[in-house]
Write a protein that holds these residues in place. Structure first.
Motif, mmCIF file in Angstrom:
data_model
loop_
_atom_site.group_PDB
_atom_site.id
_atom_site.type_symbol
_atom_site.label_atom_id
_atom_site.label_comp_id
_atom_site.label_asym_id
_atom_site.label_seq_id
_atom_site.Cartn_x
_atom_site.Cartn_y
_atom_site.Cartn_z
ATOM 1 N N TYR A 3 16.625 11.766 -2.097
ATOM 2 C CA TYR A 3 15.718 12.081 -1.125
ATOM 3 C C TYR A 3 14.218 11.924 -2.047
ATOM 4 O O TYR A 3 14.076 12.407 -2.964
ATOM 5 N N ILE A 4 13.621 10.927 -1.338
ATOM 6 C CA ILE A 4 12.342 10.216 -2.172
ATOM 7 C C ILE A 4 11.372 10.302 -0.722
ATOM 8 O O ILE A 4 11.649 9.669 0.214
ATOM 9 N N GLN A 5 10.494 10.831 -0.760
ATOM 10 C CA GLN A 5 9.535 11.120 0.258
ATOM 11 C C GLN A 5 8.478 9.725 0.281
ATOM 12 O O GLN A 5 8.586 9.036 -0.626
ATOM 13 N N PRO A 6 7.956 9.397 1.457
ATOM 14 C CA PRO A 6 6.894 8.325 1.455
ATOM 15 C C PRO A 6 6.063 8.249 0.292
ATOM 16 O O PRO A 6 5.387 9.227 -0.012
ATOM 17 N N GLU A 23 7.274 11.662 6.839
ATOM 18 C CA GLU A 23 8.365 12.605 6.421
ATOM 19 C C GLU A 23 9.005 13.479 7.326
ATOM 20 O O GLU A 23 10.228 13.533 7.269
ATOM 21 N N GLU A 24 8.206 13.890 8.303
ATOM 22 C CA GLU A 24 8.832 14.973 9.345
ATOM 23 C C GLU A 24 9.928 14.156 10.287
ATOM 24 O O GLU A 24 11.038 14.684 10.501
ATOM 25 N N HIS A 25 9.785 12.934 10.352
ATOM 26 C CA HIS A 25 10.985 12.027 11.071
ATOM 27 C C HIS A 25 12.209 12.192 10.211
ATOM 28 O O HIS A 25 13.193 12.303 10.911
ATOM 29 N N VAL A 26 12.048 11.858 8.906
ATOM 30 C CA VAL A 26 13.337 11.893 8.040
ATOM 31 C C VAL A 26 14.005 13.101 7.966
ATOM 32 O O VAL A 26 14.989 13.357 8.268
ATOM 33 N N GLN A 27 12.770 14.427 7.831
ATOM 34 C CA GLN A 27 13.591 15.746 7.947
ATOM 35 C C GLN A 27 14.144 15.932 9.253
ATOM 36 O O GLN A 27 15.282 16.448 9.385
ATOM 37 N N ASN A 28 13.850 15.643 10.553
ATOM 38 C CA ASN A 28 14.332 15.393 11.705
ATOM 39 C C ASN A 28 15.668 15.005 11.983
ATOM 40 O O ASN A 28 16.656 15.572 12.424
ATOM 41 N N THR A 46 28.293 6.970 4.653
ATOM 42 C CA THR A 46 26.789 7.137 4.524
ATOM 43 C C THR A 46 25.902 7.103 5.335
ATOM 44 O O THR A 46 26.179 6.511 6.532
ATOM 45 N N VAL A 47 24.678 7.589 5.281
ATOM 46 C CA VAL A 47 23.752 7.922 6.326
ATOM 47 C C VAL A 47 22.423 7.460 5.677
ATOM 48 O O VAL A 47 22.024 8.614 4.740
ATOM 49 N N ASP A 48 21.875 6.271 5.674
ATOM 50 C CA ASP A 48 20.600 5.996 5.015
ATOM 51 C C ASP A 48 19.321 6.238 5.950
ATOM 52 O O ASP A 48 19.594 5.461 7.166
ATOM 53 N N ILE A 49 18.538 6.687 5.918
ATOM 54 C CA ILE A 49 17.568 7.327 6.749
ATOM 55 C C ILE A 49 16.214 6.991 6.151
ATOM 56 O O ILE A 49 15.833 7.286 4.957
ATOM 57 N N ARG A 50 15.424 6.082 6.865
ATOM 58 C CA ARG A 50 13.954 5.797 6.335
ATOM 59 C C ARG A 50 12.897 6.017 7.442
ATOM 60 O O ARG A 50 13.343 5.749 8.688
ATOM 61 N N SER A 51 11.815 6.620 6.983
ATOM 62 C CA SER A 51 10.499 6.509 8.047
ATOM 63 C C SER A 51 9.277 6.574 7.240
ATOM 64 O O SER A 51 9.433 7.139 5.986
ATOM 65 N N GLY A 52 8.327 5.954 7.633
ATOM 66 C CA GLY A 52 7.171 6.255 7.322
ATOM 67 C C GLY A 52 6.595 7.754 7.278
ATOM 68 O O GLY A 52 5.699 8.058 6.662
ATOM 69 N N GLU A 72 0.679 -1.159 -0.051
ATOM 70 C CA GLU A 72 -0.081 -0.028 -0.172
ATOM 71 C C GLU A 72 1.062 1.249 -0.097
ATOM 72 O O GLU A 72 0.669 2.253 -0.605
ATOM 73 N N ALA A 73 2.183 1.233 0.743
ATOM 74 C CA ALA A 73 2.852 2.219 0.848
ATOM 75 C C ALA A 73 4.292 2.062 0.811
ATOM 76 O O ALA A 73 4.866 0.810 1.536
ATOM 77 N N ILE A 74 5.213 2.925 0.630
ATOM 78 C CA ILE A 74 6.686 2.691 0.720
ATOM 79 C C ILE A 74 7.214 3.760 1.504
ATOM 80 O O ILE A 74 7.009 5.060 1.186
ATOM 81 N N VAL A 75 8.148 3.494 2.372
ATOM 82 C CA VAL A 75 8.853 4.535 3.382
ATOM 83 C C VAL A 75 9.627 5.532 2.498
ATOM 84 O O VAL A 75 10.010 5.199 1.391
ATOM 85 N N GLY A 76 9.882 6.630 2.957
ATOM 86 C CA GLY A 76 10.479 7.739 2.430
ATOM 87 C C GLY A 76 12.089 7.285 2.907
ATOM 88 O O GLY A 76 12.400 6.530 3.590
ATOM 89 N N LEU A 77 12.779 7.604 1.619
ATOM 90 C CA LEU A 77 14.238 7.088 1.745
ATOM 91 C C LEU A 77 15.105 8.278 1.434
ATOM 92 O O LEU A 77 15.022 9.026 0.427
#
Ligand code: HGY
Ligand code: MN
Ligand code: MN
Ligand code: MN
Length: 416
Positions: free
Chosen positions: A330-333, A299-304, A291-297, A215-220
């Motif tokens: 940078y790809i949003q959820p 958006e604001e958590h990725v930004q933080n 590298t720093v690979d950041i993922r979250s469902g 249904e959805a893919i996390v932001g990456l």
């Protein structure tokens, strides 16, 4: 010449197994998983195999200016947009045999079923094999799909080089690919994009469910941090007179687990690659790049997390240490297309295959296409939830199940 393909599951399963086994031999690290970097010798071997199969299944084969491969079954409607089915065929270093190829092989076998049933669709069907989704050679990732939709332009592509300073364009030419071929594709030429992928996690296996409808893919997001210090003699430089680029990198990285934890349970932060310069056992490192690979469902958590990494960089830039942070990707959820999700669910239920909804913690080419066409994804279980390692394994029977679902869905979408 159409290959006579028996549509029953066992036959599709046997052909899936043979494709996956063959593709898994195209690796730079035999016996230690799949290492198939973009525009490498192993890429060329896999490319030749995939193009051969596409031709065998009656598809018109072409490559674009990134080296993405397309196998097209023409439709009866002139200049109609295509239904694309596929995934990527590059790998992480020492990865598995299914991450990417399972989806490309599923696309191939859907085309084989069109051939076997002598189906001529109204809308064209295109099997697609994408390059550099993992970013293992040129960094960032999702390169082939971002190129197709124009998120990676000519200038951006021409500037890409690997860790040995080899430009992507030169690596392409060296293996006989033509970077001057058409690159960006008009979104109007795509009616839908369907991708089968292994789950790369434990959920489906734990639930005992063979198909997940995504249904959805996390932001990456991927950052690259460069720490510059001062090289020096390991023996004669007092500890309080050092600007050690590796110690500083280690202090930053050690704080990431806590940083991730402060941004909710589905936020993950990973440093997967760290290069040390000059990398001598008796030399204080004067540069590290990690590298720093950041993922979250969310958006604001990725930004933080991005902000906190940048704050850490500022706080450690002192006493001869200089730190810079570059954003590689940078790809949003992304949400999958609701109509495609319900089509995949309905089709799976009609085939009496147990299924559930699932979200993806991994990034996929589907998330790139989702802003440009109607996108849907299926997952199949990963044994022990493992992926990005030689132990990665999925059951070819599950792939065959997915082939049947994608075949039925593609028939509807191409109005075959
Ligand atoms: O890293 C990912 O999520 C994907 O496997 N490229
Ligand atoms: Mn993948
Ligand atoms: Mn992957
Ligand atoms: Mn992916």
């Amino acid at each position: 010449m159409h290959v006579k393909i028996d549509r029953n599951l066992a036959t599709i399963q046997a052909r899936v197994e043979s494709h996956i086994d063959t593709l898994s031999t195209f690796t730079a690290t035999p016996g230690k998983g799949t290492t198939r970097l973009t525009y490498s010798h192993e890429d060329l071997q896999a490319r030749q195999y995939l193009k051969e199969k596409m031709k065998e299944y009656g598809l018109q084969v072409r490559e674009d200016g990134f080296g993405n491969i397309f196998g097209k079954l023409q439709g009866t409607l002139k200049d109609a947009p295509s239904v694309l089915i596929g995934s990527h065929f590059d790998s992480v270093p020492n990865g598995g045999s299914y991450d990417g190829p399972a989806g490309v092989v599923a696309g191939l076998e859907v085309a084989a079923l069109f051939a076997e049933n002598r189906l001529t669709p109204k809308y064209p069907l295109e099997v697609i094999a994408l390059v550099e989704e993992e970013g293992s050679r040129f960094g960032g990732g999702l390169m082939g799909s971002r190129g197709i939709v124009g998120l990676l332009d000519e200038e951006g592509f021409n500037g890409l080089k690997d860790k040995d300073g080899i430009y992507a364009v030169d690596a392409m030419k060296k293996m006989g690919l033509d970077p001057s071929l058409p690159k960006k594709r008009d979104p109007k030429t795509m009616k839908a994009y369907l991708e089968l992928h292994i789950e790369q996690g434990p959920i489906l296996e734990e639930k005992g469910i063979p198909i997940g409808v995504v249904e959805a893919i996390v932001g990456l997001t991927q950052l690259e941090v460069t720490v510059k210090g001062q090289a020096g003699h390991a023996g004669t430089t007092p500890m309080d007179r050092r600007a050690d680029a590796l110690v500083t990198a280690a202090k930053m990285i050690a704080q990431f687990p806590e940083l991730a934890g402060s941004e909710g349970e589905d936020t993950v932060v990973t440093t997967g690659r760290l290069n040390v310069f000059p990398n001598g056992a008796n030399v204080i490192p004067d540069k590290t790049v990690f590298t720093v690979d950041i993922r979250s469902g969310k958006e604001e958590h990725v930004q933080n997390v991005i902000e906190k990494v940048k704050e850490l960089a500022v706080s450690y830039s002192r006493n001869g240490i200089e730190i810079s942070v570059e954003q590689l990707l940078y790809i949003q959820p992304k949400e999958m297309n609701k109509d495609i999700v319900s089509l995949l669910k309905k089709t799976t239920n009609e085939l009496d295959i147990p299924n559930c909804s699932i979200n993806s913690g991994a990034g996929h080419d589907a998330m790139v296409f989702s802003d440009f066409t109607n996108v849907g994804m299926l997952f199949i279980p990963s044994k022990d939830g493992l992926s990005h390692c030689p132990e990665e394994w999925s059951d070819s029977r599950d792939v065959a199940n997915a082939v049947q679902i994608l075949f039925e869905a593609a028939k509807k979408l191409t109005e075959a």
